[in-house]
Motif scaffolding. Structure first.
Motif, mmCIF file in Angstrom:
data_model
loop_
_atom_site.group_PDB
_atom_site.id
_atom_site.type_symbol
_atom_site.label_atom_id
_atom_site.label_comp_id
_atom_site.label_asym_id
_atom_site.label_seq_id
_atom_site.Cartn_x
_atom_site.Cartn_y
_atom_site.Cartn_z
ATOM 1 N N CYS A 131 24.807 6.552 5.722
ATOM 2 C CA CYS A 131 25.023 6.527 4.139
ATOM 3 C C CYS A 131 23.895 7.969 3.432
ATOM 4 O O CYS A 131 22.955 7.877 3.322
ATOM 5 C CB CYS A 131 24.340 5.023 3.863
ATOM 6 S SG CYS A 131 24.577 5.168 1.836
ATOM 7 N N TYR A 133 24.016 8.240 0.102
ATOM 8 C CA TYR A 133 23.385 7.204 -1.459
ATOM 9 C C TYR A 133 22.221 6.602 -0.925
ATOM 10 O O TYR A 133 21.513 6.795 -1.924
ATOM 11 C CB TYR A 133 24.825 6.426 -1.607
ATOM 12 C CG TYR A 133 24.257 5.835 -3.023
ATOM 13 C CD1 TYR A 133 24.478 6.630 -4.321
ATOM 14 C CD2 TYR A 133 23.626 4.515 -3.041
ATOM 15 C CE1 TYR A 133 24.157 6.048 -5.843
ATOM 16 C CE2 TYR A 133 23.325 3.766 -4.030
ATOM 17 C CZ TYR A 133 23.380 4.095 -5.327
ATOM 18 O OH TYR A 133 23.168 3.790 -6.551
ATOM 19 N N ASP A 134 22.084 5.855 0.101
ATOM 20 C CA ASP A 134 20.975 5.275 0.605
ATOM 21 C C ASP A 134 20.208 6.347 1.437
ATOM 22 O O ASP A 134 18.811 5.815 1.749
ATOM 23 C CB ASP A 134 21.329 3.811 1.295
ATOM 24 C CG ASP A 134 22.059 2.875 -0.034
ATOM 25 O OD1 ASP A 134 21.540 2.613 -0.807
ATOM 26 O OD2 ASP A 134 22.590 2.585 0.564
ATOM 27 N N CYS A 147 28.886 1.051 4.024
ATOM 28 C CA CYS A 147 27.297 1.121 3.865
ATOM 29 C C CYS A 147 27.813 -0.268 3.698
ATOM 30 O O CYS A 147 27.357 -0.648 2.667
ATOM 31 C CB CYS A 147 27.070 1.895 3.197
ATOM 32 S SG CYS A 147 25.195 1.436 2.649
ATOM 33 N N GLU A 149 24.696 -1.752 2.196
ATOM 34 C CA GLU A 149 23.557 -1.813 1.473
ATOM 35 C C GLU A 149 24.723 -1.488 0.228
ATOM 36 O O GLU A 149 24.153 -2.937 -0.988
ATOM 37 C CB GLU A 149 22.596 -0.881 1.940
ATOM 38 C CG GLU A 149 21.569 -0.928 2.168
ATOM 39 C CD GLU A 149 20.106 -2.424 2.450
ATOM 40 O OE1 GLU A 149 21.026 -2.883 0.970
ATOM 41 O OE2 GLU A 149 19.851 -2.770 3.223
ATOM 42 N N CYS A 150 25.750 -0.616 0.028
ATOM 43 C CA CYS A 150 26.109 0.002 -1.662
ATOM 44 C C CYS A 150 27.687 -0.390 -1.422
ATOM 45 O O CYS A 150 28.098 -0.175 -2.395
ATOM 46 C CB CYS A 150 25.106 1.151 -2.062
ATOM 47 S SG CYS A 150 26.120 2.834 -0.700
#
Ligand code: ZN
Length: 693
Positions: A131, A133-134, A147, A149-150
């Motif tokens: 990911c 973004y993370d 993902c 998380e997001c």
């Protein structure tokens, strides 16, 4: 150079990622740390408060490209916004670290070398879902999986990486958590981390070769250091880790290990699993505590770009000032839990606790000393003109000093402030009862002595509250301190604070109001500012959002009138000898706004034993669940009420009914001769916590 003998105290905020502009969540974490640091300094600790910005990674590289900038320019700009905001907020940080600074890059490379020399780093090939973004790999084989998380789609990445032997640390970490129960706070987060580690730890990829914006791995510069290893190291590099300079090395010895890493709960794993494992592997001592706070919600919703409800600290500061924002965040939010922010609530807190309670106490006490004693602190009479009420204030002040310390140092900021404000409440009541303005009109020495004792007592209590509140309200308490004629408040030694230190005969400074009341336009001004800040580029064409949550339509069944007296024992307003309210029976809009009406939802209801008219209710009002005792048992069965939305007066002083504390009042029409209660309600669906006005 003389060695500083004071005990050290080192506290850090997380470093803030420069992919987004600073918002009120960043301000919150930073304010909490600043308040702690200020108190520690007043207690004589050699305190070091660190904040800064996290600037590397693929996300920044991409955001910069999208903005037509180099990553460096992009990072400079956003880091500058953070630094500028913290300066404006008067944050007392001792340093501001940027991960793009040479001192940091040097330190990270040093740490990497040490980990490698100690045998905890090896090279391997990895293909997996990542990911962007993370900045983390996702444990799945499925290409493009979301993902966890997001929720963004992951990308398939294959790279030769350096790995850290995280798997070697599971048992050591668990043992450490067990031996140091204070290491992770609060308890819920600690349990979460323990469960994660018990689930097993896999080795961690700690380098990347698919992009460039980062710190090169020593001796293998086509790899860059994993952004979290890079970022976490700031806590060491900022105080001199990896430096050749003797002064910097000394600094590292003085401050490391950190006493507190303050973080948001979403980054707990990085701070409580990866970071301690890195430190153990490097042979460095671990920080003493990692403390995770909850999220700041906006009117009960998570703030996010997509919702367009991200609030900026500047909005509140522009309208109400730094201290109003600090006070709200520390008082209203139960530290450690999620808390809700709204402009209404900020203004309400500001007016009731600052303008009304503290502002009122300062203003009337100091004004009367100026008027009746020519601006000199009067001598209290120990005997003739002395009353038990004076001693009661002294006793309460002494216990407040002790209780405040215990609560604040246990990170229970809200309760600590509540405790200090209980003294303000008592003294305001004391002034109303002792009526110094009436005593002042009477002739004779004894009355003069009595007046002196009352005003000395009030001023001394004010001094104590001001000293305690200084870490929370640095600017306004500094002003009150000057008005008390006491000079620079930051020089005060809090360790020795006790009753009776206000210098008799001391000359007051110039007395001025510190917290001007905020009127209703303050809320509108903040809302407008936020709308403008969040608006897309051509501003005027966006349709006005019709659904402002605060304008809940009143129900057709109008609530039975709430008498202004119900808000009752609000201490008299600013003036010295305030006459009773105007006698025409009408109240001003300001009076009405003192009454906080909110939509609540009944979570639980039961009959009160031995009282056939009373029900005990637990009502969710958005920010908390309240216990209320209501005289509606003859009209409503308890079970029928559960889940029902009701209107409650939320700022009523608590009172006891049949031994049960009732926190607020439920609004009902009174119908027919026997006054049967009919609960107020709404035809449309309204959110829990919505305010009526
Ligand atoms: Zn993600």
């Amino acid at each position: 150079m003389e060695k500083d003998k004071r005990p050290g105290f080192y506290i850090t905020t997380p470093i803030y990622y420069v992919n987004a502009r600073p918002h009120i969540g960043h301000a919150y974490t930073t304010i909490v740390c600043d308040a702690i640091a200020r108190r520690k300094r007043m207690l004589g600790f050699d305190t070091f408060l660190l904040t800064g910005t996290d600037e590397h990674g693929q996300k920044i590289e991409r955001s910069a490209a999208a903005a037509g900038k180099t990553p460096r320019q992009f990072a400079d700009e956003v880091s500058g916004l953070f630094r500028g905001l913290f300066e404006r907020m008067n944050i007392s940080n001792n340093d501001f670290i940027r991960t793009t600074e040479p001192r940091h890059e040097r330190g990270v490379q040093q740490l990497f070398r040490v980990l490698r020399e100690n045998g905890y780093i090896y090279k391997g090939t990895y293909t997996g879902q990542y990911c962007v973004y993370d900045e983390m790999y996702i444990d799945t084989a499925e290409a493009g999986a979301k993902c966890p998380e997001c929720g963004r789609p992951t990308e398939t990445v294959s790279e030769e990486n350096y790995y850290f032997k995280l798997s070697a640390f599971a048992d050591k970490l668990l043992k450490y958590f067990e031996d140091h129960p204070e290491f992770i706070r609060p308890e819920t987060r600690r349990n979460e981390v323990i469960a994660f580690v018990r689930g097993g730890l896999r080795d961690l990829s700690i380098s990347r070769s698919t992009f460039k914006w980062g710190i090169p791995v020593p001796d293998d510069p086509k790899h860059i250091v994993y952004v979290w290893l890079d970022a976490l190291s700031n806590y060491c590099t900022a105080v001199g880790y990896g430096s050749d300079d003797p002064g910097e090395r000394k600094k590292f010895e003085t401050y490391w290990p950190a006493d507190v890493h303050m973080i948001g709960k979403e980054i707990i794993r990085f701070h409580c699993v990866y970071w301690p494992a890195f430190l153990m592997a490097a042979g460095l001592p671990l920080p003493k505590a990692v403390i995770a706070h909850g999220w700041l919600l906006f009117e009960e919703n998570k703030m996010s770009k997509s919702r367009g409800n991200i609030v900026r600290a500047e909005t509140v500061i522009d309208v109400l000032g730094n201290d109003a924002l600090r006070y709200f965040l520390l008082r209203e939010i139960v530290f450690g839990q999620d808390g809700s922010f709204s402009f209404d609530a900020v203004v309400q807190r500001y007016n009731s606790d600052l303008a009304n309670d503290l502002g009122n106490l300062a203003s009337r006490t100091l004004t009367m000393i100026s008027r009746y004693f020519n601006g000199s602190v009067p001598y209290p009479s120990p005997t003739v003109a002395h009353k038990d009420a004076d001693d009661a204030i002294k006793r309460q002040a002494q216990s407040v000093i002790a209780d405040f310390a215990q609560l604040f140092d246990d990170y229970q900021f809200s309760r600590a402030i509540e405790c200090a404000w209980s003294l303000i409440g008592t003294v305001n009541k004391y002034l109303v009862e002792q009526e110094p303005w009436v005593v002042a009109e009477k002739e004779g020495e004894e009355n003069k002595s009595r007046l002196a004792t009352i005003l000395y007592t009030a001023a001394e209590a004010l001094r104590i509250v001001t000293a305690l509140a200084h870490p929370v309200l640095p600017e306004s308490t500094a002003k009150i301190w000057h008005q008390l004629g006491l000079g620079e408040i930051s020089r005060l030694d809090l360790q020795t604070l006790q009753w009776g230190q206000l210098p008799l005969g001391g000359k007051l400074g110039k007395v001025e109001p510190v917290f001007p009341r905020a009127d209703k336009s303050a809320i509108e001004r903040m809302q407008t500012m936020e709308q403008e800040r969040n608006a897309p580029a051509p501003p005027t064409t966006t349709p006005a959002s019709s659904a402002t949550p605060s304008t809940a339509t009143p129900s057709p069944a109008a609530p039975s009138p709430v008498t202004p007296g119900a808000a009752g024992a609000v201490p008299a307003t600013v003036a010295v000898a305030t006459p009773a309210p105007a006698g025409d029976g009408k109240i001003s809009i300001d009076d009405f706004l003192k009454v906080e009406l909110r939509v609540g939802q009944v979570k639980f209801a039961e009959k009160v034993k031995g009282a056939d008219k009373l029900l005990r209710l637990e009502v969710d009002i958005g920010t908390e669940v309240r216990q209320l005792v209501a005289g509606i048992a003859l009209a409503y069965e308890p079970e029928a009420l559960i889940g029902r939305k009701v209107v409650i007066v939320a700022n009523l002083k608590p009172r006891k009914l049949r031994g049960l504390e009732s926190n607020g009042m439920i609004v009902a029409a009174s119908v027919g001769e026997d006054g049967k209660p009919v609960l107020a309600g709404f035809l449309e669906d309204v959110p829990v916590g919505a305010k009526l006005k």
